[in-house]
Design an enzyme around this catalytic site. Sequence first.
Site, PDB file in Angstrom:
ATOM      1  N   CYS A 111      18.435 106.627   4.532  1.00 15.61           N
ATOM      2  CA  CYS A 111      17.776 105.332   4.663  1.00 15.61           C
ATOM      3  C   CYS A 111      16.504 105.424   5.504  1.00 15.61           C
ATOM      4  CB  CYS A 111      18.771 104.321   5.234  1.00 15.61           C
ATOM      5  SG  CYS A 111      18.230 102.609   5.245  1.00 15.61           S
ATOM      6  N   HIS A 112      16.481 104.841   6.700  1.00 16.60           N
ATOM      7  CA  HIS A 112      15.320 104.891   7.593  1.00 16.60           C
ATOM      8  C   HIS A 112      15.354 106.119   8.518  1.00 16.60           C
ATOM      9  CE1 HIS A 112      15.021 100.665   6.405  1.00 16.60           C
ATOM     10  NE2 HIS A 112      13.790 100.664   6.874  1.00 16.60           N
ATOM     11  N   ALA A 113      16.436 106.876   8.525  1.00 16.56           N
ATOM     12  CA  ALA A 113      16.558 108.035   9.428  1.00 16.56           C
ATOM     13  C   ALA A 113      15.522 109.132   9.174  1.00 16.56           C
ATOM     14  CB  ALA A 113      17.966 108.608   9.388  1.00 16.56           C
ATOM     15  N   TRP A 115      12.567 108.797   9.409  1.00 14.27           N
ATOM     16  CA  TRP A 115      11.605 108.595  10.487  1.00 14.27           C
ATOM     17  C   TRP A 115      11.823 109.644  11.580  1.00 14.27           C
ATOM     18  CZ3 TRP A 115      12.097 102.614  11.379  1.00 14.27           C
ATOM     19  CH2 TRP A 115      11.019 101.952  10.792  1.00 14.27           C
TER      20      TRP A 115
END
Length: 186
Positions: A111-113, A115
Amino acid sequence: MQNLSGKMIAIVATNGFEQSELEVPLNKLREAGATVHVVSLEPGEIKGWDKKDWGNSVPVDKTLSEAKPDDYDALVLPGGQINPDLLRVEPDAIAFIKSFWQQKKVVAAICHAPWLLVEAGIVKGRKVTSFNSIKTDVINAGGLWEDSQVVTDQGLITSRNPGDLDAFCEKIAEEVNEGRHERRAA
């Protein structure tokens, strides 16, 4: 899912992790026989985010200062918007992630990990996926972004969203059982 008996896996997270993205891998990897530790900035518990509101708390097994990358076979990074955004400004968290990569161990982010992978300098020249809203961040960091359910590149596993958790966990087990990954330059 492949047997993971004797394997050690760290899940690094803090408050605001997407509930399913921590709990599903934690449970599935443990069911497969792995010892899985939730590693965080502080001892105690961390609170999840469940779609549109705060979710359940999860006990922290070790703090980043207590956990040693040498002791683990793989690292799992759950997403959610809050969790990776808080962790990517923590030098100890980024150093922990970099250590896994430098040791050629499996690193899995959902997902956003990714980043965190961007911050750790891992995505450049690697095939990755992520939640759509951070696609540009991944590309700007040199990642070869793909619109795929799960993408694997020499021990780096990325998945775009919580709807892909079964395939994500299966890929983690497969890559962990393959062992360390020789990585050619990106």
